[in-house]
Design an enzyme around this catalytic site. Structure first.
Site, PDB file in Angstrom:
ATOM      1  N   GLY A  16       3.613 -83.313 -57.573  1.00  0.00           N
ATOM      2  CA  GLY A  16       4.832 -83.697 -58.303  1.00  0.00           C
ATOM      3  C   GLY A  16       4.495 -84.205 -59.696  1.00  0.00           C
ATOM      4  N   GLU A  72      10.843 -84.248 -55.423  1.00  0.00           N
ATOM      5  CA  GLU A  72      11.098 -84.884 -54.118  1.00  0.00           C
ATOM      6  C   GLU A  72       9.734 -84.958 -53.456  1.00  0.00           C
ATOM      7  OE1 GLU A  72      14.192 -85.629 -53.239  1.00  0.00           O
ATOM      8  OE2 GLU A  72      15.275 -84.441 -54.719  1.00  0.00           O
ATOM      9  N   GLU A  94       0.102 -91.521 -47.441  1.00  0.00           N
ATOM     10  CA  GLU A  94       0.901 -90.608 -46.627  1.00  0.00           C
ATOM     11  C   GLU A  94      -0.027 -89.711 -45.809  1.00  0.00           C
ATOM     12  OE1 GLU A  94       3.056 -87.454 -48.537  1.00  0.00           O
ATOM     13  OE2 GLU A  94       4.733 -87.656 -47.153  1.00  0.00           O
ATOM     14  N   GLY A 151       7.303 -81.662 -52.586  1.00  0.00           N
ATOM     15  CA  GLY A 151       5.919 -81.587 -52.122  1.00  0.00           C
ATOM     16  C   GLY A 151       5.257 -82.935 -52.289  1.00  0.00           C
ATOM     17  N   CYS A 184       8.665 -85.885 -44.784  1.00  0.00           N
ATOM     18  CA  CYS A 184       8.495 -86.792 -45.930  1.00  0.00           C
ATOM     19  C   CYS A 184       8.961 -88.203 -45.589  1.00  0.00           C
ATOM     20  CB  CYS A 184       9.267 -86.260 -47.125  1.00  0.00           C
ATOM     21  SG  CYS A 184      10.975 -85.843 -46.725  1.00  0.00           S
ATOM     22  N   LYS A 213       9.290 -70.209 -55.347  1.00  0.00           N
ATOM     23  CA  LYS A 213       7.923 -70.032 -54.833  1.00  0.00           C
ATOM     24  C   LYS A 213       7.780 -70.853 -53.547  1.00  0.00           C
ATOM     25  CE  LYS A 213       4.068 -71.799 -54.821  1.00  0.00           C
ATOM     26  NZ  LYS A 213       3.574 -71.682 -53.445  1.00  0.00           N
TER      27      LYS A 213
HETATM   28  P1  NAD Z   1       2.011 -79.727 -51.929  1.00  0.00           P
HETATM   29  O1  NAD Z   1       2.362 -80.655 -53.015  1.00  0.00           O
HETATM   30  O2  NAD Z   1       0.595 -79.430 -51.650  1.00  0.00           O
HETATM   31  O3  NAD Z   1       2.696 -78.301 -52.186  1.00  0.00           O
HETATM   32  C1  NAD Z   1       4.085 -78.161 -52.430  1.00  0.00           C
HETATM   33  C2  NAD Z   1       4.312 -76.877 -53.198  1.00  0.00           C
HETATM   34  O4  NAD Z   1       3.656 -76.991 -54.460  1.00  0.00           O
HETATM   35  C3  NAD Z   1       3.742 -75.626 -52.535  1.00  0.00           C
HETATM   36  O5  NAD Z   1       4.606 -74.544 -52.747  1.00  0.00           O
HETATM   37  C4  NAD Z   1       2.429 -75.413 -53.279  1.00  0.00           C
HETATM   38  O6  NAD Z   1       2.012 -74.064 -53.301  1.00  0.00           O
HETATM   39  C5  NAD Z   1       2.818 -75.875 -54.669  1.00  0.00           C
HETATM   40  N1  NAD Z   1       1.674 -76.284 -55.484  1.00  0.00           N
HETATM   41  C6  NAD Z   1       0.520 -76.866 -55.085  1.00  0.00           C
HETATM   42  N2  NAD Z   1      -0.278 -77.082 -56.147  1.00  0.00           N
HETATM   43  C7  NAD Z   1       0.390 -76.649 -57.232  1.00  0.00           C
HETATM   44  C8  NAD Z   1       0.095 -76.607 -58.616  1.00  0.00           C
HETATM   45  N3  NAD Z   1      -1.062 -77.044 -59.109  1.00  0.00           N
HETATM   46  N4  NAD Z   1       1.038 -76.105 -59.449  1.00  0.00           N
HETATM   47  C9  NAD Z   1       2.211 -75.661 -58.989  1.00  0.00           C
HETATM   48  N5  NAD Z   1       2.536 -75.651 -57.689  1.00  0.00           N
HETATM   49  C10 NAD Z   1       1.642 -76.157 -56.814  1.00  0.00           C
HETATM   50  O7  NAD Z   1       2.786 -80.273 -50.647  1.00  0.00           O
HETATM   51  P2  NAD Z   1       2.761 -79.682 -49.181  1.00  0.00           P
HETATM   52  O8  NAD Z   1       1.483 -80.063 -48.556  1.00  0.00           O
HETATM   53  O9  NAD Z   1       3.157 -78.234 -49.211  1.00  0.00           O
HETATM   54  O10 NAD Z   1       3.992 -80.449 -48.504  1.00  0.00           O
HETATM   55  C11 NAD Z   1       3.904 -81.704 -47.938  1.00  0.00           C
HETATM   56  C12 NAD Z   1       4.424 -82.742 -48.899  1.00  0.00           C
HETATM   57  O11 NAD Z   1       5.798 -82.493 -49.195  1.00  0.00           O
HETATM   58  C13 NAD Z   1       4.377 -84.144 -48.334  1.00  0.00           C
HETATM   59  O12 NAD Z   1       3.932 -85.025 -49.327  1.00  0.00           O
HETATM   60  C14 NAD Z   1       5.837 -84.418 -47.993  1.00  0.00           C
HETATM   61  O13 NAD Z   1       6.176 -85.772 -47.953  1.00  0.00           O
HETATM   62  C15 NAD Z   1       6.519 -83.713 -49.116  1.00  0.00           C
HETATM   63  N6  NAD Z   1       7.939 -83.471 -48.826  1.00  0.00           N
HETATM   64  C16 NAD Z   1       8.886 -84.222 -49.491  1.00  0.00           C
HETATM   65  C17 NAD Z   1      10.245 -84.042 -49.195  1.00  0.00           C
HETATM   66  C18 NAD Z   1      11.329 -84.839 -49.884  1.00  0.00           C
HETATM   67  O14 NAD Z   1      12.479 -84.450 -49.806  1.00  0.00           O
HETATM   68  N7  NAD Z   1      11.020 -85.949 -50.531  1.00  0.00           N
HETATM   69  C19 NAD Z   1      10.620 -83.102 -48.229  1.00  0.00           C
HETATM   70  C20 NAD Z   1       9.626 -82.357 -47.592  1.00  0.00           C
HETATM   71  C21 NAD Z   1       8.283 -82.557 -47.909  1.00  0.00           C
END
Ligand code: NAD
Length: 502
Positions: free
Chosen positions: A250, A268, A404, A245, A303, A192
């Site tokens: 997470g 992650e 963040e 995310g 991230c 997804k």
């Molecule tokens: P997010 O957590 O909002 O979304 C990530 C994913 O989760 C998306 O596909 C989203 O649709 C899904 N999602 C959101 N709510 C959900 C729910 N209730 N149930 C299931 N899935 C759900 O994050 P974002 O805004 O898309 O991305 C930015 C974040 O990602 C930042 O915190 C960044 O640091 C992190 N990130 C971490 C790494 C790493 O390797 N540690 C790498 C890239 C990004």
């Protein structure tokens, strides 16, 4: 590869693109069961790029069923290792052959500059697939020392069906960091992508089939987190979820696992990476150059963005001055298709507001805005731009030093010495990455030992390759991407005890 095209060239190429906009289930593109679609927007201009099928729980049902059927049939999991390798090498070649198309898709969806996408993100996708393909027949089991009349061995087997949920900041790369090891270990996948950036994942699915991948092994369901993402994470027939995310979501993954089938969860998440510059840094100018890129690369939507710059007091003013000059010299905010642009648009207007709100919070907290702090003007006003921004006089307890922001906002904090720097560095709920600039080898290693982070850079920032684990301590998550260890995260052990008799 990487020809120097002009903005007009890229615009022509983008206009000529055809998009895959349906979900990909069991080897076929199809509409959502409920027929819904959602628009994907180019955040640099506000224009609608196209609309994409919106996955809901009934589509997740179908995708998981297709993945399970493919897994049980053995069409992928039981394929000869060398044959799986051959298909994945071909898959990597096809990704490479589509570099321009992928870079265009991710740039349109996210507003990131096209040149780094072309030269960095997409080539890294191809090499990640190659790396995990190479590991397929290098992974060995174990025979333990037991009674002479018994044989005990331990094998690693795939989980079965894995759900992959990924963010928008590096749409294809974050997907491939999970797709490649999940495929290499023989799992079937439901991916997804983030709702902001679904296009590259939809093309990726087709290329896997073109490479010889069987139907049902790689399924892609675009949709919103609260619907498609939640349905996937709660599904009772998904054996594992690998998530990248935010820390908030997470944590939800772990809740969903507990509310459903105790599926394995790897996460992650975000970070608040400290970049420590000491007065004995081997080259202060180089340290500052890395610090500027460390926070402003990919608009700070990284991230591991080095958002806290901790500088030894005696060189603090010098570093602040050099940082400002270097930013003006090297960071060029502009249209993502302009080859001279090094900083593009943020992902959405909503996210732009979030970042601007943090800048207000920083001011209210008493930090001093040294430069930046505004949205784009003129041609850039339509997009979700934020200028590169620097705060000085930042205190480690301020919200801008703790939370963040995921944007181009850095804080420079003075530190007394490395011990003090370590204290400030560790004083956060995150623990993804950290860097230190020093000429003292022992102090560098003791910092690496003591800092609470999964990734440490000494006299550099953001260096690494497919062999280096990517993942955090604390609330930066429990998983690792890239590296051999990842192979274990997509497999589980099975202990087999055989009675041999006398
Ligand atoms: P997010 O957590 O909002 O979304 C990530 C994913 O989760 C998306 O596909 C989203 O649709 C899904 N999602 C959101 N709510 C959900 C729910 N209730 N149930 C299931 N899935 C759900 O994050 P974002 O805004 O898309 O991305 C930015 C974040 O990602 C930042 O915190 C960044 O640091 C992190 N990130 C971490 C790494 C790493 O390797 N540690 C790498 C890239 C990004």
């Amino acid at each position: 590869m990487a020809k120097q095209h002009s903005r007009e060239d890229w615009e022509k190429k983008a206009a000529a693109l055809s998009f895959e906009t349906q979900m990909f289930i069991n080897g076929q593109y199809r509409d959502a069961k409920e027929g819904g679609r959602f628009e994907t927007i180019n955040p640099a201009t506000g224009d609608v790029i196209t609309s994409v099928s919106e996955g809901k729980s009934s589509d997740i049902e179908d995708a998981v069923a297709a993945a399970r059927k493919a897994y049980r049939s053995g069409v992928w999991a039981r394929k000869e290792p060398r044959e799986r390798m051959r298909i994945l090498y071909h898959f990597a070649e096809l990704v490479e052959a589509h570099t321009e198309e992928f870079a265009l898709l991710d740039t349109l969806d996210t507003g990131k500059p096209i040149v780094p996408a072309l030269q960095g993100d997409i080539p890294l996708c191809a090499s990640t697939i190659q790396y995990f393909a190479e590991l397929i027949d290098k992974h060995e089991g174990l025979v333990t020392a037991t009674r002479h009349d018994a044989l005990h061995y331990v094998v690693r087997q795939p989980f079965g069906v894995v759900g992959l949920i990924v963010p928008w900041n590096f749409p294809l790369l974050m997907a491939v960091w999970k797709v490649a090891p999940a495929l290499a270990t023989g799992n079937s996948i439901v991916l997804k992508p983030a709702e902001q950036s679904p296009l590259s994942a939809l093309l990726l699915a087709r290329l896997f089939m073109e490479a010889g991948g069987p139907a049902g092994v790689l399924n892609v369901v675009p949709g919103f987190g609260e619907h498609a993402g939640k349905a996937l994470a709660l599904h009772n027939d998904v054996d594992k979820v690998a998530f990248t995310g935010s820390a908030e979501v997470g944590k939800l993954m772990m809740v969903y696992a507990g509310q459903s089938n105790m599926k394995r969860v790897t996460t992650e998440c975000g970070g608040k990476t400290p970049q420590i510059i000491l007065k004995d840094a081997p080259d202060i100018d180089k340290a500052v150059t890395y610090a500027v890129n460390g926070i402003y690369e990919n608009q700070g939507e990284v991230c591991s963005a080095g958002s806290r710059i901790l500088v030894e007091r005696s060189i603090y003013d010098e570093v602040v001055n050099r940082f400002e000059i270097k930013t003006r010299e090297t960071i060029s905010v502009g249209h993502p298709f302009d080859p001279s642009t090094t900083m593009g648009s943020l992902i959405t207007k909503q996210h732009q507001k979030r970042v601007l709100d943090y800048i207000e919070i920083g001011k209210q907290e008493g930090a001093q805005l040294k430069f930046g702090g505004s949205e784009g003007t003129g041609d850039l006003a339509k997009g979700a731009y934020v200028e590169p921004t620097l705060f000085t006089n930042v205190d480690g307890t301020m919200r801008i030093a703790q939370e963040e922001i995921i944007g181009p906002v850095a804080g420079i904090l003075p530190i007394d010495n490395l011990e003090h720097g370590l204290e400030v560095a560790n004083d956060t709920t995150f623990g993804l990455a950290a860097s230190v600039w020093t000429s003292d080898v022992s102090r560098a290693h003791s910092f690496a030992r003591d800092v609470e982070a999964g990734i440490v850079w000494v006299n550099c920032f953001d260096h690494g390759d497919a062999t280096s684990p990517w993942g955090g301590f604390k609330q930066s998550g429990n998983g690792r991407d890239k590296c051999r260890e990842t192979f274990d995260q997509y497999t589980q052990t099975k202990s087999v005890w055989v009675e041999l008799g006398d």
